[in-house]
Design an enzyme around this catalytic site. Structure first.
Site, PDB file in Angstrom:
ATOM      1  N   HIS A  75      -6.763 -10.082 -22.222  1.00 63.63           N
ATOM      2  CA  HIS A  75      -6.390  -8.830 -21.549  1.00 63.63           C
ATOM      3  C   HIS A  75      -7.058  -8.728 -20.177  1.00 63.63           C
ATOM      4  CE1 HIS A  75      -4.589  -7.489 -25.261  1.00 63.63           C
ATOM      5  NE2 HIS A  75      -4.473  -6.244 -24.900  1.00 63.63           N
TER       6      HIS A  75
ATOM      7  N   GLU B 131       8.901  -7.361 -26.219  1.00 64.77           N
ATOM      8  CA  GLU B 131       8.953  -7.580 -24.770  1.00 64.77           C
ATOM      9  C   GLU B 131      10.126  -8.436 -24.322  1.00 64.77           C
ATOM     10  OE1 GLU B 131       6.034  -7.502 -26.374  1.00 64.77           O
ATOM     11  OE2 GLU B 131       4.628  -6.296 -25.199  1.00 64.77           O
TER      12      GLU B 131
HETATM   13  C1  LIG Z   1       2.511  -8.555 -26.867  1.00 61.66           C
HETATM   14  C2  LIG Z   1       1.812  -7.257 -26.888  1.00 61.66           C
HETATM   15  N1  LIG Z   1       2.487  -6.131 -26.597  1.00 61.66           N
HETATM   16  C3  LIG Z   1       1.869  -4.933 -26.600  1.00 61.66           C
HETATM   17  C4  LIG Z   1       0.540  -4.841 -26.901  1.00 61.66           C
HETATM   18  C5  LIG Z   1      -0.172  -3.503 -26.889  1.00 61.66           C
HETATM   19  N2  LIG Z   1      -0.455  -3.045 -28.241  1.00 61.66           N
HETATM   20  C6  LIG Z   1      -1.635  -3.256 -28.831  1.00 61.66           C
HETATM   21  S1  LIG Z   1      -1.686  -2.673 -30.391  1.00 61.66           S
HETATM   22  C7  LIG Z   1      -0.104  -2.096 -30.281  1.00 61.66           C
HETATM   23  C8  LIG Z   1       0.519  -1.381 -31.430  1.00 61.66           C
HETATM   24  C9  LIG Z   1       0.602  -2.235 -32.644  1.00 61.66           C
HETATM   25  O1  LIG Z   1       1.176  -1.504 -33.674  1.00 61.66           O
HETATM   26  P1  LIG Z   1       1.162  -2.067 -35.149  1.00 61.66           P
HETATM   27  O2  LIG Z   1       1.658  -3.458 -35.140  1.00 61.66           O
HETATM   28  O3  LIG Z   1       1.851  -1.119 -36.024  1.00 61.66           O
HETATM   29  O4  LIG Z   1      -0.391  -2.162 -35.520  1.00 61.66           O
HETATM   30  P2  LIG Z   1      -1.431  -0.963 -35.728  1.00 61.66           P
HETATM   31  O5  LIG Z   1      -2.055  -0.691 -34.403  1.00 61.66           O
HETATM   32  O6  LIG Z   1      -0.708   0.187 -36.267  1.00 61.66           O
HETATM   33  O7  LIG Z   1      -2.430  -1.517 -36.675  1.00 61.66           O
HETATM   34  C10 LIG Z   1       0.436  -2.374 -29.044  1.00 61.66           C
HETATM   35  C11 LIG Z   1       1.780  -2.008 -28.608  1.00 61.66           C
HETATM   36  C12 LIG Z   1      -0.144  -6.043 -27.173  1.00 61.66           C
HETATM   37  N3  LIG Z   1      -1.443  -6.054 -27.425  1.00 61.66           N
HETATM   38  N4  LIG Z   1       0.507  -7.216 -27.189  1.00 61.66           N
END
Ligand SMILES: Cc1ncc(C[n+]2csc(CCOP(=O)(O)OP(=O)(O)O)c2C)c(N)n1
Ligand SMILES: Cc1ncc(C[n+]2csc(CCOP(=O)(O)OP(=O)(O)O)c2C)c(N)n1
Ligand SMILES: [Mg+2]
Ligand SMILES: [Mg+2]
Lengths: 305, 327, 305, 327
Positions: free
Chosen positions: B135, B66
């Site tokens: 959230h 971000e």
């Molecule tokens: C700061 C922030 N940005 C975006 C999100 C939205 N978000 C939740 S899970 C996710 C993807 C995470 O991907 P990864 O780190 O690969 O974990 P996975 O879900 O594959 O276990 C996102 C973008 C968030 N929760 N917090």
């Protein structure tokens, strides 16, 4: 592993049926990472995890009934129903919580490792994170901080190749998370995350290095999430062959086969599975009928007292 | 907006998409950026259809970074683009506040007007569905406190579309706060169009002026229908600029003001309105200004607890009634 | 370079004498980086710099009088007296400004590079930052973003070995900034920052790669700040020998010697210096007597209009 | 605090250092963290002497990585330490808001009290010396809006020391906001000691209650000395908890309230106080509550412009006078 599998399958069902509120992200397919990493830790070691943390928390020894009740938001939940799926914590077992902010767990684990080091406790802190979180500044900053302070922190990356709906390999020029560790003077290694023995072996060695004062370690566990990003995700973004090829490398099957080779009988293996299923069923029953939190208590602990 | 569209009913979520599509269509400098806003069409599908229609050079998927991509959107605005950048949940300003408050909000002023930063920070809030404390925050008061930022919070499809277009066209950085609890709501696109900065009198009434915004507009309308007192419901639409003219004009008639919002009440945006009305209409107020917001508690996951903390229509109506009883 | 030197020496004096308000960070000793990098840019290329940005801004072509007046906070200043030393900008010359938030310039340059790319302008954006800023998450995030989008952004690190009062070599296990670029699939190189020709050569090549669509480049310029972190800093934290050894590698002397070898006469060189000094003196005089901003205008441009 | 110390006059900056030193001395779990707080003794020398006395294991120099080290301080608090972590300028919450508002403020509640996060976020503000728009913000209202955070803003050496000790001892995360314009000011350590959460009536008066905090306490005292109206000056000391009892008791006597603060007035902390007093003392107020804060403008560098934007003692006195004239 069987317990995590049974737990997550049941949770997915409960969520679909509207019995569990909020957002739910299951770790189906990734059970070996949770079991292998957390199984290699001491009870007082710290754990900071992510939105996809059920498996880690269970494997770290959190009470199954308390977890299920938490997902239901009940008073008997581990957080009294205040946390839910994305915020399950159990500080008594070193579990500082799942976290709904991607990347937030790494600084927290850094701090727990710092506390352990300064107080000479010999506790290791594990930060789980997805490969998507690697692009977050906290990865960079926290790993560097742990490196210069030689903190006993294990950076445990679950590389399941997707961050939400995106193929993470398109979001960096260096998809190997392990390779990126060099920028911090930290050893990074890649391990097949569906092989619980490989996970445990790598973790055991890394954790010992951490404990002996060498500073942080990074392990990238390659694995795959069977379900969508969240429960309900239709997943148009993943090639079928990829998904099915990973299903074929089911961590539970791999382990079962190995146990069978080592002499475990089909009945013994079935018993483990059945036992897990029963425990989950019992937990669900208990959670369903458990009391709601007392609304009169809703103002308690805002200021930590 | 075409007349055909004006005759439709749209969902709030579609109206936001429509606003973005119109902006993309008419101005090549407009781009949409954010996590999974492209092929994935957004975690709540707000950007549905945009990727297909405008392609990956206009609808940019970003890594989970971000600070970088929100900051880059600010930089792109300085470079002549008009980016619409998504901060997926309003709570995530925690990881990217600097480009918003220290860069976008300040550079136009600090450069004596030489730099414009025409950017839209799209984000959303909306408690009530067990999203948990990280959230569920409605943080408009924080951003409204920073000179240089405009903050809009549409409550209807028409406003969502209009305010999006106005935000894109605005020379100032605008924080565009959607409410996910409204995404599925339908509303007429024939509603009167108002400029950014103007509040909307949604329902006329005699006894109590109720100022509200976002998710709470609906709750206040429900409260008005309960009907024990005659409520004049004003949807603020934008927090900055704050349309005090409309508020004051209403309270001048009713003599009573209730402010109801989703955010935590303490140090919330309602305090500013209460303070201003308390000062400007000191002699005219028949009863003390009341505020109704969330109590000072992080939002719990449990649905029942969450409900306990979000004043409902009955609570709004009861407060209005007791305002009438007070004087 | 002579102009920057003269400017910074004068600014240091003016600050000590209380003629310039606020915080001032001079770039004395680092002139070759500014001159070499900015001299290799097009007029419409973008620049985002730091608290230590006078040299970069001057070298990028900002008006000397306007700069000096800005430091005095006068109406004729580049920002009408609203910005001051840490916020000098000149958008007409692509200068998006100095920045008082460490690390903030990198995302801004990323965005400017994005704008250039999307609008097909062929403009390169340069982000200056110190080696201390490398530990900030923005470095990691912005470099990665530029890499995957192949943005024409030059990450220009001035490694002067200190971040405020700290030796930066103690704040990371990998003091080579250039090495850290590998984690992003980006080429990083280290250049002697006091040699303006080396700086210009490396920058020229990197900028061409950026412009041709290869994505970002990173160059680490090793250099040294002669003065303290800010004007007034007593600098107990730096070994004398280190400081004096760098003084011996004065970028101006290096260049002068080279020019002399190439046939420039002492008089010619002296004339350049004298000319710079004169221009600075004139700028100071103008700034001193310039009008204060009109307080009635203090509310203008808050909302960009 | 020893009796010898109580008889001294100390500078505000020394008193903060004294508070930290006492905390470090009496509780081994206390550590001080931040950029150059160690051997460098802090950019403003607030941590002077600590590194020498307590060594590098208690006074930790960090890289420029606020997200990591502020987050690590939060994690260390979860792990049983009591960190005092410095955010060098309050504006820098832009780069590390998440660990403050989404982690520290929320985890104690979300874990149902199982996790404590006893941490002190030390930071400072203080406009008036041309630090520019990115180094001049007084952002207490933003943090006060977040349930779970306490926010203190000492104005005197005695309070600086007391509040530091109280903040370290508090089970909740506390944001400790210093004012760099006060660093050099001396004050008696014999001043009465008050607990965190209690406001101080600094000067008794009859006509107008003036509520203020931080740098503005001094300006309000100057205004009181101008003497055309009798001002009762209340130094709030902490924004959260907000000691409304003391404020209300005073306004009950004076019937008039002026709130003066350094921060931007719009959506500032003064609005909350105005809203509460407007409600609780509706019948008692003789004149509408006034607020006096900075206008909605990023702080310009030019000293004269900066002065224009910061209400001085004369402006405070004039506002008080006109309040009296109003009723
Ligand atoms: C700061 C922030 N940005 C975006 C999100 C939205 N978000 C939740 S899970 C996710 C993807 C995470 O991907 P990864 O780190 O690969 O974990 P996975 O879900 O594959 O276990 C996102 C973008 C968030 N929760 N917090
Ligand atoms: C986010 C943020 N953190 C801390 C600071 C305070 N600060 C200003 S300059 C500086 C040191 C920067 O070091 P480096 O990047 O090496 O640049 P140099 O001063 O050596 O040119 C620090 C810590 C700041 N301005 N912004
Ligand atoms: Mg992933
Ligand atoms: Mg440096």
């Amino acid at each position: 592993m069987c317990l995590i599998r049974a737990f997550e399958l049941e949770v997915a069902k409960l969520y679909r049926d509207g019995e569990i509120p909020g957002f739910v992200h299951t770790s189906l397919g990734q059970e070996a990472v949770a079991a292998g990493v957390c199984g290699s830790l001491r009870e007082d070691d710290y754990l900071a995890t992510t939105h996809r943390g059920h498996g880690h928390v269970l494997a770290k020894g959190a009470d199954l009934d308390g977890m299920m009740a938490e997902l239901f938001g009940k008073a008997s939940g581990l957080c009294g129903g205040r946390g839910g799926s994305m915020h399950i914590a159990d500080p008594g077992r070193g579990i500082l919580g799942a976290n709904a902010i991607v990347g937030a767990g790494m600084p927290l684990a850094t701090g727990a490792g710092l506390a352990s080091k300064l107080m000479g406790q010999g506790r290791v802190a594990v930060a789980f994170f997805g490969e998507g979180a690697v692009n977050q500044g906290t990865f960079h900053e926290a790993l560097n901080l742990c490196a210069i302070w030689d903190l006993p922190v294990l950076f445990a990356c679950e590389n399941n190749f997707y961050a939400e709906f995106s193929d993470s390999r398109t979001l960096t020029r260096v998809p190997s998370v392990a390779e990126r560790a060099a920028a911090y003077g930290v050893v990074g290694e890649t391990v097949h995350g569906n092989d619980v023995e490989a996970v445990a072996a790598a973790t055991g060695a890394a954790v010992e290095r951490c404990r002996s004062g060498e500073g942080p370690a990074l392990i990238e566990f390659e694995t795959y999430r069977w379900h969508g990003h969240y429960e309900g995700d239709a997943q148009p973004y993943r090639p079928d062959e990829e998904a099915s090829s990973w299903r074929e490398r089911d961590p539970l099957e791999i382990t079962a086969m190995r146990l069978a080779e080592d002499g475990a009988t089909t009945e013994e293996l079935e018993e483990v599975r059945a036992d897990a299923a029963t425990r989950v069923t019992v937990a669900v029953e208990a959670a369903r009928t458990a009391a709601e939190p007392d609304p009169k208590e809703v103002f308690a602990h805002v200021y930590g007292d | 907006m075409s007349t055909a569209t004006e005759q439709q009913e749209l969902r709030y979520i579609e109206a936001i998409g429509l606003g973005m599509a119109e902006a993309l269509e008419t101005d090549y400098r407009v781009v949409v950026m954010g996590i999974d806003v492209g092929a994935g069409e957004g975690i709540f599908r707000v950007t549905r259809g945009l990727h297909e229609r405008f392609g990956p050079d206009r609808i940019l998927d970003t890594p989970i970074s971000e600070m970088a991509f929100v900051g880059a959107a600010v930089g792109a605005a300085m470079g002549g683009m008009r980016p619409i950048v998504e901060i997926m949940f309003m709570d995530f300003i925690g990881v990217c506040l600097d480009p918003i408050i220290n860069q976008a909000a300040k550079l136009p002023y600090m450069t004596n007007g030489a730099l414009e930063v025409p950017i839209v920070f799209r984000t959303q809030t909306g408690a009530g569905k067990s999203a948990g404390a990280q959230h569920s925050q409605s943080l408009e008061a924080m951003l409204a406190h920073v000179p240089g930022l405009k903050v809009v919070m549409p409550a209807t499809p028409r406003d969502a579309c209009d305010l999006m277009l106005a935000a894109v066209a605005d020379p100032a950085p605008v924080v565009f706060v959607e409410n996910r609890r409204l995404y599925a709501r339908r509303g007429p696109m024939s509603e009167e169009s108002l400029p950014l900065g103007r509040a909307r009198v949604v329902v006329k009434g005699e006894d109590v002026t109720v100022v509200t915004w976002g998710q709470y507009v609906g709750r206040c309308l429900e409260a008005a229908e309960i009907g024990e007192a005659s409520l004049e419901v004003i949807d603020l639409r934008s927090i900055v600029p704050l349309d005090m003219e409309t508020v004051i004009a209403s309270v001048e008639r009713t003599g009573r003001l209730l402010i109801a919002h989703e955010a935590v009440q303490d140090f919330g945006a309602g305090a500013e309105i209460a303070a201003r009305v308390g000062r400007e209409l000191f002699d005219l107020l028949r009863a003390p200004v009341r505020r109704l917001g969330a109590p000072t508690v992080p939002m719990p996951f449990n649905p029942m607890l969450e409900r306990t903390l979000m004043p409902d229509a009955a609570a709004i109506a009861a407060n209005a009634r007791s305002l009438v009883a007070e004087g």
